[in-house]
Write a protein that holds these residues in place. Structure first.
Motif, mmCIF file in Angstrom:
data_model
loop_
_atom_site.group_PDB
_atom_site.id
_atom_site.type_symbol
_atom_site.label_atom_id
_atom_site.label_comp_id
_atom_site.label_asym_id
_atom_site.label_seq_id
_atom_site.Cartn_x
_atom_site.Cartn_y
_atom_site.Cartn_z
ATOM 1 N N PRO A 310 0.825 -1.220 0.000
ATOM 2 C CA PRO A 310 0.000 0.000 0.000
ATOM 3 C C PRO A 310 0.852 1.259 0.000
ATOM 4 N N SER A 311 0.222 2.386 -0.346
ATOM 5 C CA SER A 311 0.946 3.659 -0.405
ATOM 6 C C SER A 311 1.291 4.183 0.975
ATOM 7 N N SER A 312 0.489 3.863 1.986
ATOM 8 C CA SER A 312 0.674 4.415 3.331
ATOM 9 C C SER A 312 0.607 3.314 4.374
ATOM 10 N N ASP A 313 1.319 3.529 5.468
ATOM 11 C CA ASP A 313 1.195 2.649 6.631
ATOM 12 C C ASP A 313 0.039 3.095 7.521
ATOM 13 N N ILE A 314 -0.199 4.412 7.578
ATOM 14 C CA ILE A 314 -1.308 4.985 8.345
ATOM 15 C C ILE A 314 -1.968 6.044 7.476
ATOM 16 N N TYR A 315 -3.304 6.018 7.398
ATOM 17 C CA TYR A 315 -4.030 7.103 6.738
ATOM 18 C C TYR A 315 -5.459 7.087 7.271
ATOM 19 N N GLU A 316 -5.757 8.033 8.135
ATOM 20 C CA GLU A 316 -7.079 8.135 8.750
ATOM 21 C C GLU A 316 -7.615 9.557 8.578
ATOM 22 N N PHE A 317 -8.902 9.665 8.208
ATOM 23 C CA PHE A 317 -9.610 10.932 8.370
ATOM 24 C C PHE A 317 -9.963 11.017 9.844
ATOM 25 N N GLN A 318 -9.326 11.940 10.583
ATOM 26 C CA GLN A 318 -9.395 11.862 12.043
ATOM 27 C C GLN A 318 -9.345 13.246 12.694
ATOM 28 N N PRO A 319 -10.538 13.860 12.934
ATOM 29 C CA PRO A 319 -11.863 13.432 12.485
ATOM 30 C C PRO A 319 -12.249 14.170 11.202
ATOM 31 N N ASN A 320 -13.382 13.760 10.635
ATOM 32 C CA ASN A 320 -14.077 14.552 9.624
ATOM 33 C C ASN A 320 -15.416 14.964 10.224
ATOM 34 N N ARG A 321 -15.758 16.257 10.050
ATOM 35 C CA ARG A 321 -16.967 16.763 10.720
ATOM 36 C C ARG A 321 -17.569 17.892 9.893
ATOM 37 N N ARG A 322 -18.893 17.940 9.896
ATOM 38 C CA ARG A 322 -19.605 19.068 9.286
ATOM 39 C C ARG A 322 -20.608 19.595 10.294
ATOM 40 N N SER A 323 -20.525 20.904 10.570
ATOM 41 C CA SER A 323 -21.495 21.592 11.415
ATOM 42 C C SER A 323 -22.187 22.651 10.574
ATOM 43 N N PHE A 324 -23.507 22.794 10.765
ATOM 44 C CA PHE A 324 -24.285 23.670 9.882
ATOM 45 C C PHE A 324 -25.363 24.359 10.701
ATOM 46 N N LEU A 325 -25.330 25.694 10.706
ATOM 47 C CA LEU A 325 -26.370 26.510 11.322
ATOM 48 C C LEU A 325 -27.067 27.300 10.222
ATOM 49 N N HIS A 326 -28.410 27.332 10.271
ATOM 50 C CA HIS A 326 -29.158 27.857 9.136
ATOM 51 C C HIS A 326 -30.395 28.594 9.633
ATOM 52 N N ALA A 327 -30.614 29.798 9.125
ATOM 53 C CA ALA A 327 -31.839 30.559 9.394
ATOM 54 C C ALA A 327 -32.483 30.917 8.061
ATOM 55 N N ARG A 328 -33.805 30.734 7.992
ATOM 56 C CA ARG A 328 -34.543 31.042 6.771
ATOM 57 C C ARG A 328 -35.802 31.821 7.138
ATOM 58 N N TYR A 329 -36.076 32.887 6.379
ATOM 59 C CA TYR A 329 -37.303 33.655 6.580
ATOM 60 C C TYR A 329 -38.056 33.710 5.261
ATOM 61 N N ARG A 330 -39.326 33.308 5.290
ATOM 62 C CA ARG A 330 -40.188 33.327 4.116
ATOM 63 C C ARG A 330 -41.322 34.307 4.332
ATOM 64 N N LEU A 331 -41.604 35.075 3.309
ATOM 65 C CA LEU A 331 -42.681 36.054 3.391
ATOM 66 C C LEU A 331 -43.533 35.971 2.136
ATOM 67 N N GLN A 332 -44.821 35.740 2.315
ATOM 68 C CA GLN A 332 -45.785 35.801 1.229
ATOM 69 C C GLN A 332 -46.338 37.224 1.175
ATOM 70 N N SER A 333 -46.455 37.764 -0.037
ATOM 71 C CA SER A 333 -46.843 39.159 -0.164
ATOM 72 C C SER A 333 -47.781 39.337 -1.358
ATOM 73 N N GLN A 334 -48.607 40.363 -1.292
ATOM 74 C CA GLN A 334 -49.473 40.732 -2.403
ATOM 75 C C GLN A 334 -48.992 42.021 -3.062
ATOM 76 N N SER A 335 -47.737 42.396 -2.828
ATOM 77 C CA SER A 335 -47.216 43.637 -3.383
ATOM 78 C C SER A 335 -47.028 43.506 -4.893
ATOM 79 N N ASN A 336 -46.818 44.630 -5.533
ATOM 80 C CA ASN A 336 -46.580 44.629 -6.970
ATOM 81 C C ASN A 336 -45.184 44.124 -7.327
ATOM 82 N N TRP A 337 -44.293 44.058 -6.313
ATOM 83 C CA TRP A 337 -42.915 43.679 -6.572
ATOM 84 C C TRP A 337 -42.685 42.178 -6.497
ATOM 85 N N PHE A 338 -43.341 41.517 -5.567
ATOM 86 C CA PHE A 338 -43.095 40.085 -5.417
ATOM 87 C C PHE A 338 -44.271 39.425 -4.712
ATOM 88 N N GLU A 339 -44.395 38.135 -4.962
ATOM 89 C CA GLU A 339 -45.385 37.316 -4.282
ATOM 90 C C GLU A 339 -44.763 36.560 -3.122
#
Length: 731
Positions: A310-339
């Motif tokens: 093999p190419s390596s004696d040791i090869y570890e992903f140590q650690p692999n991690r994904r953290s995700f913080l998310h905020a979403r705001y939705r607005l329904q409108s009857q304006s002339n600009w957007f719905e």
């Protein structure tokens, strides 16, 4: 008898499929022209994949949902508006939560195996990515709940980052096959993979609670998967939380051999809150985290083709991690600009730490790599009347992403114990910032729809210098766009066509990577790269009725200024081949994608998928050669039988022909047989029993003939015979 059956399937079925693929495609095209079974079912305007129903509602309506034709399903990725997939001209692949529950994938991308227009590649357990129309990695845009997963060190090759999204928190996977530059921008060259996570949804004035416990076991790697989730809420206020735990042992491949090391663990958690702020405005807050504490890079630790060691004696992903913080705001409108207005703000932190030791070396390398990606998006949907016989909707918006990469190495001599710091895999404190504005308008007449869009994108990529590399700054920008057309030939049958020009700016991985790469290579940085571009064309037929759906697409992509690894002719003291990236090549990719689903009789549904991609690459030194990592002819044939009483049985075949059209890079890659990757056929069965509205039990029988095979381009053989059990309990 088993060996005879396996030999027959592998040799004769694969050869039959390969020789007769054009006849099969012609037969499918003819079949599409047959009269529809009935007119297309009416759509419910209130449905949306982003508004997930509660588990109890899902179970109570499951039988109905299973019968719904996929092309009639609602999706949100392709046009940034909820639309039936049949009404969208782009080629779309949809995966539902019920399929994830039954298959219990090791990683999310496994769900795209055997699907129309997609191919699954896995370098090592715990990771995997789809190949879409011959493109992969950062050549495909990956999104989670509308925000970019692709970051500044997302490489243009198979990587582990989609494996850091918890498959068991997902409500739907949506794939655009083909370039989508106007609405999705950079990296959306081969397509877009949108992962939609589940959301709590309750109705009524009283507070309600519900929960779910899911468990799965598999014999092929002694795997245990557990998922627990709970939700509470009422109309306008809902909260959900979940945790997932996975423990996978070493993998047994076809023929019974166990590959060591291939075991790993993963743990994940998610939290989501939806709150009706005003009568027309909703706020959503969510958090996600998944960590693999220590995952072996098996292709580095197990000898490949042409490697005695093999190419390596040791090869570890140590650690692999994904953290995700998310905020979403939705607005329904009857304006002339957007719905409708939608604002997203998110932060993703991707940790890619590694522990490695070259074969025969006394130097232990501890890497720390981290990307912090902050994103802000603002979008408006503005319907407007453009005439008595037509309607229009303008989708327009703004995106800003700021990405910072931290990277370092600690080198320790295992003989003396002395440690010293060194330049990281990437220049430390590199940044990649972008801003983009886009607009796309869709015109709808009685039988014709037309959509055209443009996007302007500007990037600022900065790489600090070091003693070995100079400071570099590149500021690519581009104007990209696309046109989509759909003509209804008759009710439920549409002819569609798509043209787009996409681009991918060089990221920090392309510009600044220093260190070992897969395939016994060592990468030197090159900060003088320019963006890649692609012109993408396709023509397709879509049809759907209450009993039948099918699609057939022909596609062609012209890929220019391709960033590719170039051999420098030198090697490291450890024997790795030194490579560097350059904009030297161009490529053409073309092929056919087809899929159908047919309700043969009450309770019986047949389905079939067949994909074929061919590619040529123009290399400066060698002329025209086969393109890199192009999948073979592949697909799936299956049948579902639901006799009633909650029972369901699904046998299917996954197949691929031999791929011996190898690029020079493929031939040098120890993960790929230099004589070509052999074809295969696997026989699989899923069985489940909905005992009552709260409890479902299932059985997985995969690769029953214990076929020894490797999916083309993967770093290890696929799993052998597997017996799996799962239980899904709602309360």
């Amino acid at each position: 008898m088993q060996l005879l059956i396996r030999h027959f399937c592998t040799r004769y079925i694969c050869n039959y499929i390969r020789i007769n693929r054009l006849l099969l495609q012609a037969a499918l095209l003819l079949f599409l022209a047959l009269p529809s079974q009935s007119l297309r079912a009416e759509q419910s305007s209130a449905s949306s994949t982003n508004q997930a129903v509660s588990p109890s509602q899902t179970k109570s309506s499951k039988a109905t949902d299973e019968a719904v034709i996929e092309l009639e399903s609602f999706q949100v990725t392709a046009t940034r508006r909820p639309s039936p997939a049949l009404d969208v001209s782009e080629a779309i692949t949809l995966i539902k939560k019920a399929e994830i529950t039954r298959k219990s994938p090791d990683v999310l991308a496994e769900m795209l195996r055997g699907q129309t227009g997609t191919f699954f590649q896995q370098t090592t357990p715990g990771q995997g990515l789809p190949i879409i129309r011959g493109l992969k990695g950062s050549e495909v845009l990956h999104l989670v709940d509308g925000m970019r997963l692709n970051n500044a060190f997302f490489r243009n090759a198979p990587n582990q980052y989609l494996g850091l999204v918890d498959a068991f928190s997902v409500s739907q996977i949506e794939v655009i096959r083909g370039s989508a530059p106007a609405l999705h921008g950079a990296d959306a060259m081969g397509g877009v993979v949108q992962v939609v996570t589940a959301e709590p949804d309750f109705y009524g004035e009283e507070w309600l609670t519900e929960g779910r416990i899911y468990g799965s076991v598999d014999s092929v790697d002694q795997a245990y998967v557990g998922r627990a989730e709970a939700a509470m809420g009422k109309t306008g206020n809902a909260l959900s939380a979940g945790v997932t735990w996975q423990d996978h042992g070493d993998r047994s491949v076809g023929g019974g051999e166990t590959i060591v090391p291939t075991g790993y663990r993963a743990q994940a958690a998610d939290l989501k809150w939806r709150y009706q702020v005003t009568e027309h405005g909703e706020l959503m807050l969510s958090g996600q985290v998944l960590e693999q504490p220590s995952t072996p890079r098996s292709d580095e630790l197990v000898p490949g083709y042409g490697q005695p060691l093999p190419s390596s004696d040791i090869y570890e992903f140590q650690p692999n991690r994904r953290s995700f913080l998310h905020a979403r705001y939705r607005l329904q409108s009857q304006s002339n600009w957007f719905e409708r207005m939608e604002i997203h703000v998110a932060r993703q932190v991707m940790t890619d730490d590694r522990l490695s030791q070259e074969r025969g070396s006394s130097e232990l390398v501890k890497e720390a790599n981290e990307s912090t990606l902050d994103g802000f998006t603002l979008q408006f949907n503005s319907p407007w009347k453009s005439g008595a016989a037509s309607s229009s909707e303008l989708v327009w918006g703004l995106e800003i992403y700021l990405d910072e990469v931290r990277s370092s190495r600690l080198l320790t001599d295992t003989g003396t114990g002395v440690s010293q710091s060194a330049r990281g895999r990437f220049p430390d404190q590199s940044t990649m910032d972008s801003v983009a504005a886009y607009a796309a308008n869709r015109w709808q007449w009685e039988r014709l729809s037309l959509e055209a869009g443009l996007r302007y994108s500007r990037f600022d990529v900065y790489l600090p210098g070091s003693s070995s590399t100079p400071t570099a700054r590149v500021k690519p920008d581009d104007l990209t766009g696309d046109v989509h057309a759909s003509v209804e030939l008759r009710p439920g049958v549409k002819l569609v066509s798509n043209i787009g020009r996409g681009f991918r700016p060089p990221n920090i991985f392309d510009l600044g990577t220093l260190g070992p790469r897969p395939g016994n290579r060592f990468n030197q940085p090159n900060p003088n790269l320019k963006p890649e571009t692609v012109w993408s064309y396709d023509l397709g037929l879509k049809t759907a009725s209450t009993a039948f759906e099918a699609e057939l697409f022909l596609f062609y992509s012209d890929y220019q200024d391709k960033i590719t690894s170039v051999f420098t002719g030198e090697t490291t003291p450890e024997g790795r081949i030194i490579v560097s990236s350059a904009n030297l090549n161009s490529a053409t990719l073309y092929g056919i994608e087809s899929g159908l689903r047919w309700i043969l009789a009450p309770g019986y549904t047949a389905y079939a998928v067949m994909n074929y991609t061919r590619g040529e690459e123009q290399e400066v030194a060698l002329g025209t050669v086969p393109a890199d990592r192009v999948p073979p002819l592949n697909g799936r044939l299956g049948l579902t039988w639901e006799p009633g009483n909650g029972l369901r049985l699904e046998p299917w075949l996954d197949f691929a022909s031999k791929q011996d059209r190898l690029s020079p890079r493929d031939q040098e890659d120890p993960r790929i047989d230099p004589n070509g990757t052999d074809g295969y056929v696997t026989f699989n069965v899923l069985a489940s029993w909905q005992i009552n509205p709260r409890l479902e039990l299932g059985l997985r029988l995969e690769n029953l003939l214990d076929e020894p095979y490797r999916e083309h381009g993967s770093g290890l053989d696929a799993p052998g015979r597997n017996f799996g059990l799962w239980a899904d309990f709602h309360f």
